[in-house]
Design a protein around this motif. Sequence first.
Motif: not given
Length: 56
Positions: A45-53
């Motif tokens: 979830d954390y890395f998915q958020g980072e990628i989306e940013q």
Amino acid sequence: MLEKLEKRIFKLEKENKQLFHIVSEISYDLFKANQKLEELQGNLDYFQGEIEQLFD
């Protein structure tokens, strides 16, 4: 006859204790695996958020 039943009961009680021990170990392993999966889901979830940013 009674002696045979007592021996059978003793054997079944011993087998029951062994099975309980095995089930307890499996339950603990599943608990630890579930904890690890929750940790990995958090990381995902954390890395998915980072990628989306990155794409915003």
